[in-house]
Structures are given as structure tokens and as C-alpha cells.
Write a protein that holds these residues in place. Structure first.
Motif, PDB file in Angstrom:
ATOM      1  N   UNK A   1       1.058  -6.730  -6.009  1.00  0.00           N
ATOM      2  CA  UNK A   1      -0.059  -5.681  -5.327  1.00  0.00           C
ATOM      3  C   UNK A   1       1.037  -3.917  -5.049  1.00  0.00           C
ATOM      4  N   UNK A   2       2.460  -4.448  -4.757  1.00  0.00           N
ATOM      5  CA  UNK A   2       3.473  -3.623  -4.289  1.00  0.00           C
ATOM      6  C   UNK A   2       2.786  -2.240  -5.410  1.00  0.00           C
ATOM      7  N   UNK A   3       2.231  -2.190  -6.718  1.00  0.00           N
ATOM      8  CA  UNK A   3       2.099  -1.241  -7.705  1.00  0.00           C
ATOM      9  C   UNK A   3       1.064  -0.221  -7.743  1.00  0.00           C
ATOM     10  N   UNK A   4       0.606  -0.373  -6.274  1.00  0.00           N
ATOM     11  CA  UNK A   4      -1.043   0.047  -5.878  1.00  0.00           C
ATOM     12  C   UNK A   4      -0.915   0.570  -4.962  1.00  0.00           C
ATOM     13  N   UNK A   5      -1.566   1.945  -4.840  1.00  0.00           N
ATOM     14  CA  UNK A   5      -1.817   2.733  -3.529  1.00  0.00           C
ATOM     15  C   UNK A   5      -2.837   2.005  -2.666  1.00  0.00           C
ATOM     16  N   UNK A   6      -2.766   1.101  -1.357  1.00  0.00           N
ATOM     17  CA  UNK A   6      -4.230   1.169  -0.968  1.00  0.00           C
ATOM     18  C   UNK A   6      -3.662   1.204   0.211  1.00  0.00           C
TER      19      UNK A   6
END
Length: 733
Positions: A43-48
Motif C-alpha cells: 500500500x505504501x507504493x500508492x498515493x492515496x
């Protein structure tokens, strides 16, 4: 849990973490911690964007189950969860994260709610025509009230009585502020009185309009109630899904809170290892500001921390326990990624004075009560501050030595702080005990907040007293009373403990060197015996072959016929040329662990027994070979990439949580039920609904029999009358 959090000074830190939750909950994240960490890492790889605040919906779910009607605000809270998962589905997730989000299949009925509400939770225009008509009527009514008020305020007859020309909101009613005597020119109702003696009034003409608005609002509420009943009935049909999605939202909420908390101040996740050893590198306790990083190796069963007062011993103890606690519950904190944290079932802290007047218990007695509970623990880590508290230190030293050694046998790790050196001296020779000293800067007369492993530290009680304001003459007198002999005795204990550990290490090293020398001697002896046997064998072989050749030569000389003599010479020449001597070579000085070559194979020398050696080639095959046939090989094999066996479990094609078995034969129904339950388990459902009907009862009996034997079924009950009653089962997985 709050007790251990408070003892370890983690309350403020964890409250800051909990503020990142979209709704308040416990910090515990149940399930496989390694899977949770993998999903957080993906999840840390995505900008959400983090989810908005959402209310706790547990009571609403119970209300739905009891066929209750939800309020519009409660329905909107469910809609916020659905909207957020729709937002997440727009990302091109990969791996485990994609599998998890894909299994959340939202029913079409619930999806339609997304068009009901705007971003503030108000019903959108077009959802219900009657609602829209009343909404427009209310708006027009408000405009009429506003116009009427302004007309009244601007009336020339009322102006002498007006205090100001504003419209005031009093008790949710629009009013005008006037002086006494207004009733001569205007019929109105007084609804409030100001502190200055003026009156807040509502003109009768306005009252009629407000009554009309009130009637419109009542009709609007009736329409809203009707709409809420329809949605609540639809929610009842999808109750299992709502429970599921509510739980999955909490799970994601745990992930996003931990991820944003870690990013805030560059904290790290440290996953507990299967080993119970701990090694902290550059750890900073979150309760301290500008603290020195702590480095400590806790591989042994006991850490005993001694040394200067106010030198950080207690904080060292709390730091070790705090790191274990935060790793256990996947909370990021300040430490180097190369740190290693053990996995413990229980974390206990014996820090406070347990004395209690109400329970008629002394300090020492309270400590004994706390220690007695430790004997029932397994796989625990315990911190004990000032272990000898409350009793004679000499007696306590003997008692706690025995207690600690017994607890070591029960797989319990213990961190101890103490000022008394007798206990430290008694345990210094124990291989399971690690001594750590808090250091003191004698030149500047203050603690350094550094620690040294492997030694006992002085308390520096007199120096600490001086530093905190005790008069110098009193400290000097105390030193005199204490006596130089006791001071020297303390130094002697410290020095002897250091020497004992130093000598023990040297003896261990000498024993290792002695054993190595003995192995070399045995190897040389075996090599010499092997060489002697080889030389004797080669010598005998040469003698026999030489004798045969000589005999053939004599026969040739004695032969009278030329051709026959020539034949004998040829035979002698042939035998002489066939004499081959084996080159005698001394064995290389090989030892266990060397890379060696045996014929065309290369590998590792595992062990040596006399003339034989155990050899493991690079393919992993072990064999027993003659030692003399081995030679040294320095070539390191290229690493081979081993193929990992993977097991792929296919995700069920359907996201439904219901199964209808009506009209099926018993054997056909059981086969379909078995597949349905397997798909539901893979999808992560907690509850499913199966319709089997009533009929003759054969199918119902077959379903019950199958469920009673299924290993993954926690239980089942007849469904609610609205969901099939006796003709259906709610199954808990």
C-alpha cells in the motif's frame, strides 16, 4: 493493556497514533502480522487519501438484524464506507493487495446508494419527486418570511420602536428587536427579552408562514421515514455483506493509520522474529525528547542493569519492553531497520511500589505476589525495576538468584535493574545472564546515559546526592560513616566480576585452541599411518614385479633356440615396461569446513574419522570417501536459484454470500454446498446464508449432517423469518 501502556510511557505516543483512525478503535490488529505487514508495504507504493471520519456501526448492524429502521444519517455512514472502497478499486493494485480489494464485491442494490447523497450527507435532487417538491416549497416559504420581515422592519409606523434594523435568530426563530409600546402599531408575539429590557418579537403574519413551514417539514420527514424503511429493508437482505464490509473497512483503517504514522517522522516497522532474542540498534523511546539512541543485545535470558542513579537504567528497561510491545502490535517506532525483536506471548512490567494499606500488604509482600504469578507464564518477557525493593538486600540477593534461575528454565526473559551488587555478583558467572552498566562521567560528575555490556556499574549515590543539592559537608560525613572498607569491597566486587568474565572467555578460547590442536594431531597420525601402509604396499609390488622380469630374462639367456630366446626377452621387456609405481604424496592439511575435490566432484569436508572422511558435494549429496583421495579446491560454486513451489488457490468467481439448494437432490445439494463453503472461506466471509427449504425434511437433514462434520464450521442457526426461517441456515465460518 492500558496498564502496560501506561507503565511503559507509551500513552501519549499511541494516542497520537489513534488520532489517525477514521473511527476510534483498539490498536490491536488481529490476524497474521506478516500478511498485514506485506499489505501495508504494498500500500505504501500508492498515493492515496485517508478515509473520512466514519461512525461506529455495530449498533446499527444489530438494529438491522432486529428489523429496525435506520436514520438517514446512519445510512449515510454506510454509504461513506461503500464510496471509499469504490475509490480504492480505481487503483491498479497488484499482488496480495489486489486480491484483497477484488474480493469485496458490492451488491448493485447497495451501489445505488452512492447516487442518493451529496458530499455532506444530504439527499440529492431527483431521488424522490415528493421530497423535491416539498424542499422547493420550504425554500419559497423561507423567502416569503425574509421578505415579510424586511417589509415590517422598513415600516414607517414601527421605526420609532425598532432597536435596530437586523433580523435576530432567537430559539431557532427569526425575530425583531423592539422597544415597549410596539403593540400599538404591530400585532406580534414576544418570544424573548434582552438584558437591556427590549423585546424579541415575531409578527403574526410571520407566524402563519412559519406554521406552514412546520407543516411542510413534517411532510418531508414522513417521506424521509418512508425512504429509510425501504433502504433498511434492503440492508436486511444484505446484512452479511454489511457486516463483512464493515470489518474490512476497519482492517484498511488499521493499515492506513500505521502507514501515515510511519511516514510522519520516518519511523520503521520491525516484525517480531521466531527467535526470542532481541537486538536494539539506535532505538529512541518516543516519550523522550532528544534522547540518546540505545543499543543493546538481549540474546541471553537475563539482562541485569546496574550503575549510576538517574543514569537511564529504568528507561533502558522500558525501552526494551516498549520495542517488544510495539513490534507485537505492528506499531512503527524509532529504531534502525537492522534491529531484531523477539516474539513473546506476554509482556509484563513490575515497576511500581505494590504497597497497599487497603489490602494490608507491604512493598516486599506485594513484590512476592507479582513474582508468584510469573511461574505460571510461558514465552514471556518481564521487566523488574529495583528488584530488591522492600527488604534486606543480602537476603533478597539469595532469594532472587534462585527465583531468576528457575524462571530461566520456563522460557522467560527478564530485564532487571538494581543498585545492589551482591545479586549481580551471584549471577555474574551464569552464562544466561548479561550484565550492563550505566556509565558515569567522573570528571564532569554526571551520568553519560551510555551503557557498557559485560560489567557491573557503581551507583555513585554520594555524587548523585551532591548533584541534586545535598550539602557537601553532609555527603562527606555520609562517606565517612559508610566507610572506606565497604567502598573498597564494592570496587572489589566489580573488579572480580570483570576478571571472572574475562578469564572465563580466555579459558573458553584456550579450550577451543586445544581441541583444534588435538584434531590436527590425530589427523597427522592418521596420515602417517596411511603413508606407511602405502609405502609398504608399493615396495612389495615392486619386488614381485622385478622378480618376474628377472626370471623371464634368465629363461631367455638359457634358451638354445634364437627365436625362443627372443620371445623371452620380449616378455621380460613387456613386464619391465608394465611396472608402474604410484606416486606417494603427503596428504594436505585439510580440516572440517574446507572446500575439497573428490575425483570430478567438489564440495565441503564435513568430518574426518581416521582415514575416512565425510564429504558433501555441491549438489547436496553426502558420501564417505578415503581421506587420501581428497584435495583442496578453492573454487566457490555459483549459487543456484532454487525453484520455489507455489500453491495457487483460485479466488471464487462470485462474491455472493447466499446459496439456494431448492429442488436439488441430497447428494447434488451437498456437493454444491461443499464447493460454496470452500469459496466462502477463500473469500474471507465470516457468515453465509444457505436456503434448503422445509419440504419433507430430507434435504434439511442432509445439510445439518454435513455441517456437523465440516471442520471449518463454527456453528449454524435457523435464519430470521425475514430470511427464510426454518428453511434456511446462517452458517458461521
Amino acid at each position: 493493556m492500558q496498564d502496560i501502556i501506561k507503565k511503559l510511557d507509551l500513552t501519549e505516543y499511541l494516542e497520537t497514533f489513534q488520532e489517525l483512525f477514521s473511527r476510534r478503535k483498539n490498536i490491536i490488529l488481529e490476524g497474521d502480522i506478516n500478511l498485514h505487514y506485506k499489505l501495508i508495504n504494498e500500500l505504501s507504493k500508492y498515493d492515496f487519501t485517508a478515509p473520512k471520519q466514519v461512525a461506529n456501526l455495530d449498533k446499527c448492524l444489530v438494529h438491522i438484524q432486529k428489523q429496525g429502521v435506520l436514520k438517514l444519517d446512519d445510512i449515510y455512514e454506510f454509504t461513506k464506507i461503500i464510496r471509499y472502497f469504490l475509490y480504492l478499486k480505481k487503483f491498479n493494485f497488484e499482488g496480495k493487495l489486489k486480491e484483497w480489494i477484488d474480493k469485496i464485491v458490492i451488491p448493485d442494490d447497495i451501489l445505488s446508494l452512492d447516487d442518493f447523497f451529496d458530499s455532506k450527507g444530504n439527499l440529492k435532487e431527483g431521488v424522490d419527486d415528493d421530497f423535491d417538491n416539498i424542499q422547493n416549497a420550504i425554500y419559497k416559504n423561507k423567502e416569503l418570511i425574509r421578505q415579510n420581515l424586511h417589509k415590517t422592519i422598513n415600516s414607517s409606523k414601527l421605526k420609532p420602536y425598532l432597536v435596530d434594523s437586523q433580523v435576530h435568530l432567537v430559539n431557532d426563530q427569526e425575530a425583531i428587536l423592539v422597544r415597549g409600546g410596539f403593540n400599538h402599531v404591530l400585532k406580534a408575539t414576544v418570544i424573548h427579552r434582552s438584558n437591556s429590557g427590549f423585546f424579541y418579537i415575531v409578527p403574526h403574519s410571520i407566524s402563519e408562514l412559519k406554521q406552514k413551514r412546520s407543516d411542510l417539514i413534517n411532510k418531508q420527514e414522513e417521506i424521509v421515514l418512508k425512504l429509510c424503511k425501504q433502504i433498511s429493508t434492503m440492508f436486511e437482505k444484505h446484512l452479511l455483506f454489511l457486516k463483512f464490509v464493515n470489518k474490512e473497512f476497519d482492517r484498511f483503517d488499521h493499515y492506513q493509520a500505521r502507514l501515515f504514522f510511519a511516514k510522519a517522522d520516518d519511523k520503521n516497522f520491525l516484525i517480531p522474529s521466531k527467535k526470542n532474542s532481541c537486538k536494539l540498534i539506535d532505538f529512541k523511546h518516543p516519550a523522550l525528547r532528544g534522547a540518546k539512541p540505545i543499543n543493546v543485545d538481549f540474546s541471553k535470558s537475563v539482562i541485569m542493569i546496574t550503575g549510576v542513579n538517574a543514569g537511564g537504567k529504568t528507561m533502558m528497561l522500558k525501552s526494551i519492553l516498549a520495542s517488544v510491545f510495539m513490534s507485537k502490535y505492528l506499531i512503527p517506532y524509532y529504531a534502525d531497520k537492522s534491529s531484531q525483536i523477539g516474539n513473546f506471548k506476554n509482556i509484563l512490567a513490575v515497576l511500581d511500589d505494590p504497597q497497599s494499606v487497603k489490602n494490608d500488604i507491604s512493598t516486599f509482600a506485594g513484590r512476592m505476589v507479582e513474582f508468584s504469578t510469573l511461574f505460571t507464564q510461558r514465552n514471556a518477557i518481564v521487566g523488574v525495576d529495583e528488584i530488591e525493593l522492600g527488604t534486606d538486600s543480602d537476603e533478597a540477593a539469595s532469594l532472587f538468584k534462585v527465583i531468576i534461575e528457575e524462571l530461566i528454565k520456563k522460557d522467560i526473559k527478564i530485564i532487571i535493574t538494581t543498585h545492589h551488587k551482591r545479586l549481580a555478583a551471584l549471577l555474574a558467572s551464569n552464562d544466561d545472564v548479561e550484565l550492563i552498566a550505566a556509565l558515569y562521567d567522573e570528571a564532569n560528575q554526571r551520568p553519560t546515559y551510555d551503557f557498557l555490556q559485560g560489567t557491573i556499574g557503581k551507583s555513585y549515590a554520594f555524587e548523585t546526592a551532591s548533584r541534586y543539592g545535598i550539602p557537601h559537608n553532609i555527603v562527606k560525613l555520609a562517606k565517612k560513616v559508610y566507610g572506606e572498607d565497604k567502598d573498597k569491597l564494592n570496587e572489589l566486587i566489580e573488579r572480580s566480576s570483570d576478571l571472572e568474565r574475562e578469564y572465563k572467555q580466555k579459558i573458553q578460547k584456550l579450550d577451543e585452541e586445544l581441541e583444534k590442536t588435538k584434531r590436527l594431531q590425530r589427523g597427522l597420525k592418521d596420515q602417517r599411518e596411511s603413508l606407511d601402509e602405502l609405502i609398504y604396499s608399493e615396495k612389495s609390488k615392486l619386488q614381485k614385479e622385478y622378480k618376474d622380469a628377472r626370471d623371464e630374462a634368465k629363461k631367455a639367456i638359457k634358451a638354445k633356440i634364437y627365436q625362443e630366446g627372443h620371445r623371452h626377452l620380449n616378455t621380460a621387456h613387456s613386464k619391465a615396461s608394465n611396472i608402474k609405481t604410484e606416486k606417494v604424496k603427503e596428504h594436505e592439511d585439510l580440516k572440517v569446513g574446507d572446500r575439497v575435490k573428490y575425483r570430478s566432484s567438489k564440495g565441503i569436508l564435513v568430518s574426518i574419522k581416521g582415514k575416512q572422511a565425510f564429504f558433501e558435494n555441491d549438489s547436496g549429496m553426502k558420501m564417505k570417501v578415503p581421506l587420501e583421495e581428497l584435495s583442496r579446491s578453492g573454487n566457490i560454486p555459483k549459487p543456484q536459484v532454487k525453484q520455489k513451489a507455489t500453491v495457487t488457490v483460485s479466488k471464487p468467481e462470485s462474491g455472493h454470500v447466499t446459496l439456494d439448494l431448492h429442488g436439488q437432490r441430497a447428494d447434488e445439494a451437498i456437493e454444491n454446498l461443499d464447493k460454496f463453503l470452500s469459496d466462502a472461506l477463500i473469500a474471507g466471509f465470516d457468515e453465509v446464508l444457505v436456503y434448503h427449504g422445509i419440504g419433507t425434511g430430507k434435504l434439511s437433514f442432509a445439510v445439518k449432517t454435513f455441517l456437523d462434520k465440516h471442520p471449518k464450521i463454527k456453528g449454524y442457526t435457523d435464519a430470521h423469518p425475514s430470511q427464510g426461517g426454518f428453511g434456511a441456515k446462517i452458517i458461521k465460518l
